[in-house]
Write an enzyme that holds these catalytic residues in place. Structure first.
Site, PDB file in Angstrom:
ATOM      1  N   ASN A  31       1.212  -0.568   0.130  1.00 23.30           N
ATOM      2  CA  ASN A  31       0.267   0.667  -0.034  1.00 23.30           C
ATOM      3  C   ASN A  31       0.734   1.266   0.168  1.00 23.30           C
ATOM      4  O   ASN A  31       1.301   1.577   1.371  1.00 23.30           O
ATOM      5  CB  ASN A  31      -0.864   0.207   1.542  1.00 23.30           C
ATOM      6  CG  ASN A  31      -1.988   1.449   0.937  1.00 23.30           C
ATOM      7  OD1 ASN A  31      -1.626   2.303   0.610  1.00 23.30           O
ATOM      8  ND2 ASN A  31      -3.030   0.860   2.153  1.00 23.30           N
ATOM      9  N   GLU A  41      -4.029   1.433  -3.267  1.00 21.53           N
ATOM     10  CA  GLU A  41      -4.170   3.022  -2.358  1.00 21.53           C
ATOM     11  C   GLU A  41      -3.485   4.266  -4.057  1.00 21.53           C
ATOM     12  O   GLU A  41      -2.684   4.599  -2.824  1.00 21.53           O
ATOM     13  CB  GLU A  41      -3.671   3.217  -1.562  1.00 21.53           C
ATOM     14  CG  GLU A  41      -4.789   3.717  -0.263  1.00 21.53           C
ATOM     15  CD  GLU A  41      -5.046   4.132   1.079  1.00 21.53           C
ATOM     16  OE1 GLU A  41      -5.228   5.490   1.258  1.00 21.53           O
ATOM     17  OE2 GLU A  41      -4.157   4.418   2.242  1.00 21.53           O
ATOM     18  N   ASP A  72      -4.329  -4.930   0.389  1.00 21.17           N
ATOM     19  CA  ASP A  72      -4.145  -4.526   2.034  1.00 21.17           C
ATOM     20  C   ASP A  72      -5.837  -4.510   2.579  1.00 21.17           C
ATOM     21  O   ASP A  72      -6.716  -4.108   1.885  1.00 21.17           O
ATOM     22  CB  ASP A  72      -4.927  -2.787   2.059  1.00 21.17           C
ATOM     23  CG  ASP A  72      -4.619  -2.420   3.325  1.00 21.17           C
ATOM     24  OD1 ASP A  72      -5.253  -2.754   3.785  1.00 21.17           O
ATOM     25  OD2 ASP A  72      -5.323  -0.928   3.602  1.00 21.17           O
ATOM     26  N   ASN A 128      -7.353  -4.488   4.852  1.00 19.27           N
ATOM     27  CA  ASN A 128      -8.086  -3.520   6.432  1.00 19.27           C
ATOM     28  C   ASN A 128      -8.444  -4.699   7.698  1.00 19.27           C
ATOM     29  O   ASN A 128     -10.212  -4.279   8.053  1.00 19.27           O
ATOM     30  CB  ASN A 128      -8.971  -2.978   5.956  1.00 19.27           C
ATOM     31  CG  ASN A 128      -8.353  -1.606   5.760  1.00 19.27           C
ATOM     32  OD1 ASN A 128      -7.774  -0.693   6.271  1.00 19.27           O
ATOM     33  ND2 ASN A 128      -8.883  -0.906   4.637  1.00 19.27           N
ATOM     34  N   ASP A 180      -1.903  -6.034   5.760  1.00 21.03           N
ATOM     35  CA  ASP A 180      -2.330  -6.540   4.532  1.00 21.03           C
ATOM     36  C   ASP A 180      -1.454  -7.770   4.307  1.00 21.03           C
ATOM     37  O   ASP A 180      -0.452  -8.770   5.376  1.00 21.03           O
ATOM     38  CB  ASP A 180      -0.809  -5.226   4.025  1.00 21.03           C
ATOM     39  CG  ASP A 180      -0.838  -4.503   4.616  1.00 21.03           C
ATOM     40  OD1 ASP A 180      -1.204  -3.710   3.564  1.00 21.03           O
ATOM     41  OD2 ASP A 180      -0.602  -3.532   5.334  1.00 21.03           O
ATOM     42  N   ASP A 200       2.972   4.491   5.448  1.00 24.24           N
ATOM     43  CA  ASP A 200       2.564   4.253   6.819  1.00 24.24           C
ATOM     44  C   ASP A 200       2.132   2.731   6.687  1.00 24.24           C
ATOM     45  O   ASP A 200       2.650   1.598   7.420  1.00 24.24           O
ATOM     46  CB  ASP A 200       0.879   5.066   6.855  1.00 24.24           C
ATOM     47  CG  ASP A 200      -0.419   4.864   6.536  1.00 24.24           C
ATOM     48  OD1 ASP A 200       0.263   4.561   5.404  1.00 24.24           O
ATOM     49  OD2 ASP A 200      -0.634   5.454   6.660  1.00 24.24           O
ATOM     50  N   HIS A 201       2.242   1.686   5.431  1.00 22.70           N
ATOM     51  CA  HIS A 201       2.725   0.872   5.645  1.00 22.70           C
ATOM     52  C   HIS A 201       4.424   0.180   5.230  1.00 22.70           C
ATOM     53  O   HIS A 201       4.533   1.025   4.120  1.00 22.70           O
ATOM     54  CB  HIS A 201       1.389  -0.190   4.120  1.00 22.70           C
ATOM     55  CG  HIS A 201       0.146   0.010   4.537  1.00 22.70           C
ATOM     56  ND1 HIS A 201      -0.814  -0.834   4.799  1.00 22.70           N
ATOM     57  CD2 HIS A 201      -0.473   1.224   4.270  1.00 22.70           C
ATOM     58  CE1 HIS A 201      -1.878  -0.360   4.608  1.00 22.70           C
ATOM     59  NE2 HIS A 201      -1.858   0.960   4.955  1.00 22.70           N
TER      60      HIS A 201
END
Length: 258
Positions: free
Chosen positions: A7, A34, A147, A149, A218, A247-248
């Site tokens: 991501n 993303e 991802d 989530n 993920d 941030d991943h």
């Protein structure tokens, strides 16, 4: 074949990070989420200069998914998740690479929960479960990655007691993920590391990365013909520590050619 998922949290804004990661780790396939870029703003020239082919489904400001391949041809199969023709979110893409079906996804976040966004997440999950039931019957290796989530278990979240009402950890979300596993999909990272604390996401706030206060959201789900070829896997955790990074952290697996 080394397959990765990442991501990127904005493919153009974080392009130097993406290109550095591709150069240093050289995955054969990289699924991105993303993108946050419309279809015509995907940085194809830079990706190709790095030695990768690409198929992608962009969307202005939000979402967006892509599959990159190093040298190998990629045959696009579809760029939407069946079940809702009115869903315009760019969250799913499929392609065949060297005889392996790669399914890249960016599952909805769902917060705040309960509410319309959580309802959309669960409906999207239901569509994924229905589609995955067909995919697992295919006579070829199938990899679903991206991802999700979802933190499937308490082992996958730092201080789980703080997340009980979050859309990523609510019982309905975890039950939906379990439905996929019950179909016969194998959680590749948990197959390799059944008891280890492994995270793939660290918030930008409160020094989460430095404290290793993360989440594992993920994932790689492998159909039977891919799971039997699983050799290795891990998280490129160091990438999360780079400047102006996502941030991943990228997650990767290796499967044998035959």
């Amino acid at each position: 074949m080394k397959i990765a998922t990442y991501n990127v949290n904005g493919v153009n804004g974080r392009l130097p990070v993406l290109l550095r990661w591709l150069q240093e780790t050289q995955p054969d396939v990289a699924c991105l989420q993303e993108l946050k870029a419309p279809q015509d703003k995907f940085p194809l020239a830079a990706i190709q200069e790095a030695g990768y082919n690409a198929i992608w489904h962009g969307q202005k400001s939000w979402n967006g998914v892509a599959i990159l391949t190093r040298g190998a041809k990629i045959e696009e199969v579809r760029r939407d998740l069946p079940g809702d023709e009115e869903d315009l979110h760019s969250r799913y893409i499929e392609g065949v690479v060297n005889g392996v079906l790669i399914c890249g996804l960016y599952l909805p976040n769902g917060n705040p929960a309960p509410g319309p966004k959580f309802d959309y997440k669960l409906k999207w999950f239901d569509r994924l479960i229905a589609h995955a039931a067909r995919l697992i019957e295919l006579d070829m290796p199938v990899v679903i990655t991206g991802d999700f989530n979802v933190m499937p278990t308490e082992l996958d979240v730092y201080k789980p007691e703080r997340w009980v009402d979050d859309a990523l950890f609510r019982p309905e979300t975890r039950a939906a993920f379990q439905k996929l596993l019950d179909q016969g999909w194998v959680d590749a990272i948990r197959k390799l590391y059944p008891d280890e604390v492994i995270y793939t996401f660290w918030d930008y706030f409160r020094n989460a990365y430095g404290r290793n206060a993360g989440l594992r959201i993920d994932h790689f789900l492998l159909g039977p013909k891919a799971a039997g070829r699983l050799k290795a896997g891990g998280v490129d955790r160091q990438v999360r520590g780079w400047e102006k990074t996502s941030d991943h952290g990228p997650v990767w697996i290796e499967i044998a050619d035959k």
